[in-house]
Scaffold this motif. Structure first.
Motif, PDB file in Angstrom:
ATOM      1  N   TRP A 172      24.358  30.727 -11.512  1.00 54.01           N
ATOM      2  CA  TRP A 172      24.322  30.029 -12.787  1.00 54.01           C
ATOM      3  C   TRP A 172      25.119  28.729 -12.798  1.00 54.01           C
ATOM      4  O   TRP A 172      25.093  28.002 -13.805  1.00 54.01           O
ATOM      5  CB  TRP A 172      24.805  30.919 -13.941  1.00 54.01           C
ATOM      6  CG  TRP A 172      23.840  31.992 -14.319  1.00 54.01           C
ATOM      7  CD1 TRP A 172      23.901  33.318 -13.983  1.00 54.01           C
ATOM      8  CD2 TRP A 172      22.638  31.832 -15.078  1.00 54.01           C
ATOM      9  NE1 TRP A 172      22.826  33.997 -14.480  1.00 54.01           N
ATOM     10  CE2 TRP A 172      22.021  33.105 -15.170  1.00 54.01           C
ATOM     11  CE3 TRP A 172      22.022  30.748 -15.704  1.00 54.01           C
ATOM     12  CZ2 TRP A 172      20.837  33.318 -15.866  1.00 54.01           C
ATOM     13  CZ3 TRP A 172      20.840  30.956 -16.381  1.00 54.01           C
ATOM     14  CH2 TRP A 172      20.262  32.221 -16.461  1.00 54.01           C
ATOM     15  N   ARG A 226      24.801  25.794 -11.257  1.00 52.96           N
ATOM     16  CA  ARG A 226      24.045  24.547 -11.375  1.00 52.96           C
ATOM     17  C   ARG A 226      23.440  24.372 -12.762  1.00 52.96           C
ATOM     18  O   ARG A 226      23.476  23.277 -13.332  1.00 52.96           O
ATOM     19  CB  ARG A 226      22.944  24.502 -10.306  1.00 52.96           C
ATOM     20  CG  ARG A 226      23.459  24.146  -8.920  1.00 52.96           C
ATOM     21  CD  ARG A 226      22.353  24.197  -7.888  1.00 52.96           C
ATOM     22  NE  ARG A 226      21.907  25.571  -7.654  1.00 52.96           N
ATOM     23  CZ  ARG A 226      21.009  25.920  -6.742  1.00 52.96           C
ATOM     24  NH1 ARG A 226      20.417  24.984  -6.004  1.00 52.96           N
ATOM     25  NH2 ARG A 226      20.673  27.181  -6.574  1.00 52.96           N
ATOM     26  N   THR A 227      22.898  25.443 -13.319  1.00 55.23           N
ATOM     27  CA  THR A 227      22.253  25.334 -14.633  1.00 55.23           C
ATOM     28  C   THR A 227      23.265  25.012 -15.725  1.00 55.23           C
ATOM     29  O   THR A 227      23.060  24.106 -16.546  1.00 55.23           O
ATOM     30  CB  THR A 227      21.523  26.644 -14.974  1.00 55.23           C
ATOM     31  OG1 THR A 227      20.559  26.919 -13.962  1.00 55.23           O
ATOM     32  CG2 THR A 227      20.832  26.536 -16.321  1.00 55.23           C
ATOM     33  N   SER A 229      23.612  21.284 -17.664  1.00 60.89           N
ATOM     34  CA  SER A 229      23.494  21.226 -19.126  1.00 60.89           C
ATOM     35  C   SER A 229      24.732  20.597 -19.755  1.00 60.89           C
ATOM     36  O   SER A 229      24.635  19.770 -20.669  1.00 60.89           O
ATOM     37  CB  SER A 229      23.280  22.628 -19.691  1.00 60.89           C
ATOM     38  OG  SER A 229      22.120  23.222 -19.157  1.00 60.89           O
ATOM     39  N   ALA A 277      21.302  23.495 -24.396  1.00 60.16           N
ATOM     40  CA  ALA A 277      20.910  24.055 -23.104  1.00 60.16           C
ATOM     41  C   ALA A 277      22.051  24.832 -22.461  1.00 60.16           C
ATOM     42  O   ALA A 277      21.842  25.882 -21.837  1.00 60.16           O
ATOM     43  CB  ALA A 277      20.448  22.928 -22.179  1.00 60.16           C
ATOM     44  N   THR A 297      22.318  29.502 -21.921  1.00 59.61           N
ATOM     45  CA  THR A 297      22.227  30.153 -20.613  1.00 59.61           C
ATOM     46  C   THR A 297      22.758  31.586 -20.723  1.00 59.61           C
ATOM     47  O   THR A 297      23.623  31.887 -21.554  1.00 59.61           O
ATOM     48  CB  THR A 297      23.026  29.380 -19.553  1.00 59.61           C
ATOM     49  OG1 THR A 297      24.366  29.194 -20.007  1.00 59.61           O
ATOM     50  CG2 THR A 297      22.392  28.032 -19.275  1.00 59.61           C
TER      51      THR A 297
END
Length: 405
Positions: free
Chosen positions: A17, A19-20, A24, A192, A196
């Motif tokens: 998680w 990178r996401t 964001s 965003a 997550t």
């Protein structure tokens, strides 16, 4: 003695998680890179005065006092419940200030007040992301240093792209569009990030036991002596850099090429990115972090003083501030690591937010003084003031570190 650490940045981004969530957060934080220069030119277009523009930036920056309180709310109630409402409020105020400044005939005090209200509401995306990094790298101090370096340097990339974007934009469009665009980015990025899975489920949040420990601490973390030295250093750094930005804007405007201000500021930030990436790979554990901060401020002061001496051309200004920029991201990395070392248990996010608060207060103070100075004496005088402020910061930081060693 400095050495190179083997921890790679790619390994940090392979954490599940990472990178996401990081991408964001960076999207939302890009708004913060667009806002300052957009606001300078938006209020200058409205009033024709850099002093008024500096006042607007100062009002926005002074609201940084709310940052530790917002970080505390995030620790207590979670990122999912706190960050997005703050982002929406901030976006409405900042975007609205730009529109009112451009299209309304009311006193400039109204958009300035609205702009400041937006500053009071901006979500603490930086402290929140560092809390996430701290949770993701809890097994290794080397990985945490690499993560903080990656975070700081990527944020510097944003502050490279932000002024560059504004510099390109204002050659064809009014500056208020920059503020409106920043409002949209802030909401999109924050949405965003908080949606997550690990943040929505609170996987990286401080647990109840931590909350009970945190409530036992009633003394402000800024009273920790060594932490106060770090905060003084960041205040001086911010004041010096803020003065440089307004000075560069005045020099570029006086030369008839105001768009060059964005390019020059971007060059400064590009150098900061390079300095931060190198710094994140160094092992400087033998040198106390306040001493490291004092040395970085000294580099900045010398480079800005040289820039003032060579300020006859914008090319020389660009080269000088680029050399100065090499020290900016390393100073942030060092300050964040120092706060983690010094803060009480379960108060690291609050302590980290005080680094940002000290920086924002310094930026606001520098903008307020520089706005008046560069309007009356020009950008070269502003650069000399910046070098003087940084020199005082060096003296205070090193003397404080010596007393507390």
């Amino acid at each position: 003695m400095a050495s190179i650490d083997s921890e790679g940045y790619s390994s940090i981004l392979r954490i599940p998680w990472a990178r996401t969530v990081f991408a964001s957060a960076l999207l939302g934080r890009f708004a913060f890179a667009v806002i300052p220069l957009s606001a300078v030119f938006a209020f200058h277009e409205r009033t024709g005065s850099f002093a008024t523009a500096g006042l607007a930036i100062a009002a926005y920056g002074l609201t940084t006092f709310t940052l530790p309180a917002k970080a505390r709310l995030v620790d207590r109630y979670g990122q999912f419940r706190v960050l997005l409402p703050l982002a929406v409020i901030a976006a409405v105020c900042i975007g609205g200030a730009g529109v009112i400044a451009a299209f309304s005939t009311v006193s400039a005090a109204l958009p300035i007040a609205l702009f400041a209200a937006g500053g009071a509401a901006v979500p603490p995306l930086g402290p929140a992301m560092r809390s996430n990094w701290r949770a993701m790298t809890a097994d290794s101090s080397a990985r945490k240093q690499a993560a903080y370096a990656l975070d700081s340097t990527c944020e510097e990339v944003l502050f490279l792209a932000g002024p560059l974007t504004v510099g390109l934009m204002i050659t064809a469009l009014p500056a208020w569009i920059g503020l409106a665009g920043a409002a949209v980015l802030l909401v999109l990025g924050t949405s965003a990030m908080v949606c997550t899975l690990p943040i929505r489920e609170g996987r990286w949040a401080v647990r109840d036991a931590g909350v009970h420990v945190r409530r036992k601490h009633t003394t402000s973390v800024v009273r920790i002596p060594r932490l106060s030295v770090v905060l003084i250093a960041m205040f001086a750094l911010a004041a010096g850099v803020s003065i440089v930005y307004l000075s560069v804007a005045e020099l570029a405007t006086a030369s008839g090429n105001r768009g060059a201000a964005g390019y020059i500021e971007s060059a400064m930030v590009a150098a900061s990115v390079v300095g931060g990436l190198i710094w994140g790979k160094l092992n400087l554990a033998a040198i106390a972090r306040p001493i490291q901060l004092g040395g970085l401020l000294a580099l900045l002061a010398a480079a800005i003083l040289a820039t003032a001496a060579l300020a006859d051309t914008l090319w020389a200004v660009g080269v000088g501030v680029s050399v100065a920029g090499l020290a900016i991201a390393p100073a942030f990395v060092t300050a964040y690591l120092a706060t983690d070392d010094l803060a009480p248990d379960h108060r690291e996010a609050e302590a980290s937010s005080w680094v940002n608060t000290a920086y924002n207060l310094g930026a606001a103070s520098g903008a307020a003084v520089a706005g008046v100075l560069v309007s009356s004496a020009g950008g070269r005088a502003g650069l000399l003031l910046s070098a003087g402020v940084l020199a005082v910061g060096v003296i205070v930081t090193l003397s404080g570190a010596y007393r507390l060693r």
